[in-house]
Enzyme design. Structure first.
Site, PDB file in Angstrom:
ATOM      1  N   ARG A 121       8.135   3.979  -4.879  1.00  0.00           N
ATOM      2  CA  ARG A 121       8.254   3.028  -3.765  1.00  0.00           C
ATOM      3  C   ARG A 121       7.173   1.952  -3.846  1.00  0.00           C
ATOM      4  NH1 ARG A 121       7.916   5.250   2.314  1.00  0.00           N
ATOM      5  NH2 ARG A 121       5.720   5.501   1.703  1.00  0.00           N
ATOM      6  N   ARG A 180      -7.739 -20.404  -1.044  1.00  0.00           N
ATOM      7  CA  ARG A 180      -6.740 -20.229   0.010  1.00  0.00           C
ATOM      8  C   ARG A 180      -5.631 -21.267  -0.104  1.00  0.00           C
ATOM      9  NH1 ARG A 180      -4.936 -21.345   5.048  1.00  0.00           N
ATOM     10  NH2 ARG A 180      -4.551 -19.545   6.435  1.00  0.00           N
ATOM     11  N   HIS A 189      -1.115 -21.039   0.620  1.00  0.00           N
ATOM     12  CA  HIS A 189      -0.018 -20.131   0.949  1.00  0.00           C
ATOM     13  C   HIS A 189       0.819 -19.748  -0.271  1.00  0.00           C
ATOM     14  CE1 HIS A 189      -1.040 -21.178   5.052  1.00  0.00           C
ATOM     15  NE2 HIS A 189      -0.163 -20.295   5.511  1.00  0.00           N
ATOM     16  N   TYR A 207       0.832  -1.205   0.000  1.00  0.00           N
ATOM     17  CA  TYR A 207       0.000   0.000   0.000  1.00  0.00           C
ATOM     18  C   TYR A 207       0.864   1.252   0.000  1.00  0.00           C
ATOM     19  CZ  TYR A 207       0.968   0.990   4.942  1.00  0.00           C
ATOM     20  OH  TYR A 207       1.577   1.305   6.124  1.00  0.00           O
ATOM     21  N   LYS A 254       6.569  -1.919   2.005  1.00  0.00           N
ATOM     22  CA  LYS A 254       5.373  -1.316   2.615  1.00  0.00           C
ATOM     23  C   LYS A 254       4.205  -2.277   2.400  1.00  0.00           C
ATOM     24  CE  LYS A 254       3.243   3.244   3.213  1.00  0.00           C
ATOM     25  NZ  LYS A 254       3.714   3.493   4.582  1.00  0.00           N
ATOM     26  N   GLU A 279      12.534   2.465  14.261  1.00  0.00           N
ATOM     27  CA  GLU A 279      11.615   3.500  13.782  1.00  0.00           C
ATOM     28  C   GLU A 279      10.334   3.456  14.603  1.00  0.00           C
ATOM     29  OE1 GLU A 279      10.514   2.733   9.706  1.00  0.00           O
ATOM     30  OE2 GLU A 279      10.134   0.612  10.091  1.00  0.00           O
TER      31      GLU A 279
END
EC number: 2.6.1.21
Length: 282
Positions: free
Chosen positions: A51, A99, A101, A32, A146, A178
């Site tokens: 990014r 579903r 993995h 995101y 991110k 951070e």
């Protein structure tokens, strides 16, 4: 009427539905970005989408969008929703599949959604500073991506809220990394210190801006690790992010940072940030 961008179309919020089998919902398998809007313009949007595409590449997700195309759809969404001051949130997942993995075989189309939010700048925090706490960094080892996997960040932020703080500054052992939703800085003897860019932190866009402002103001900027004790004994502490901008931390773990007042270097960075908004919003 408010519009949401969903898989190539601008739809109403009631039409913006995703599947229960979306891999973002099931696995957090996605990425995101969060982009600030000032005066109806997108701030540092190119850097954000560069990014975004880097994060996509790091998780093997082909979005079939260029930076320019992402900027264009963002402009349309901001204009449609008449956002003057606020932000746009955009996320992409690996799409809808049974579903499992491992990645879907054959590949499925990524799911992309974006929406806007109107809200004011955090003037009170910028002017008066905030309380912070320190907490052990329990996140995974690819914080440079991110990703939607934010449970560690969520738990850290909730810890901050529990102790009447705005931000939790994380550390691995004694090394500060951070904030739960920000980059963190210690200012000592006129020098800005912040964790170097690697897999332990996100290379924040506002961090990049602060580094450039420091260069413009001839403020030494060192990208090197420092300890929790160094942070607690700093002359000034700040956190930065797209939403927090350049926020001073005046109290840490219940104790004042230095004299408990916003420091002069923080004020210089805030001044430079205002100029950067003017010159880097499109």
């Amino acid at each position: 009427m408010e519009k949401i961008f969903l898989n190539g179309e601008f739809v109403s919020p009631s039409e913006a539905k995703v599947s229960y089998n979306d891999r973002g919902y099931v696995f957090g398998d996605g990425i995101y970005e969060y982009i600030r809007v000032y005066n109806g313009k997108l701030f540092t949007v190119t850097e954000h989408y560069e990014r975004f595409l880097r994060s996509a590449n790091e998780i093997g997700l082909d979005l079939n969008y260029s930076v320019e195309e992402l900027i264009e759809l963002s402009r349309k969404l901001v204009d449609m929703n008449q956002i003057e001051t606020g932000a746009i949130y955009i996320q992409a997942t690996r799409g809808v599949a049974e579903r499992n993995h491992s990645f879907p075989t054959p590949e499925v189309e990524p799911a992309i959604v974006a929406y806007t939010k109107s809200y004011d700048r955090p003037y009170d925090h910028l002017e008066n500073g905030v309380n912070g706490v320190t907490v052990e960094d329990i996140r995974w080892l690819r914080c440079d991506i991110k990703s939607l996997n934010l449970l560690g960040n969520v738990l850290a932020k909730e810890y901050a809220v529990k102790y009447n703080a705005v931000e939790a500054i994380q550390h691995r052992g004694e090394t500060v990394t951070e904030g739960s939703s920000s980059n963190a800085y210690a200012i000592k003897d006129g020098v800005i210190y912040t964790h170097p860019i690697n897999n332990y932190i996100l290379n924040g866009i506002t961090r990049i801006v602060i580094k450039k402002i420091a260069e413009d103001y001839n403020i030494p900027f060192k990208e090197e690790t420092f300890t929790v004790d160094f942070l607690r004994n700093a002359d000034e502490v700040i956190v930065s992010s797209t939403s927090a901008e350049v926020t001073p931390v005046i109290k840490l773990d219940g104790e004042p940072v230095n004299d408990g007042k916003v420091g002069p270097i923080t004020r210089q960075l805030q001044e430079g940030f205002e100029k950067y908004i003017e010159s880097h919003s499109i």
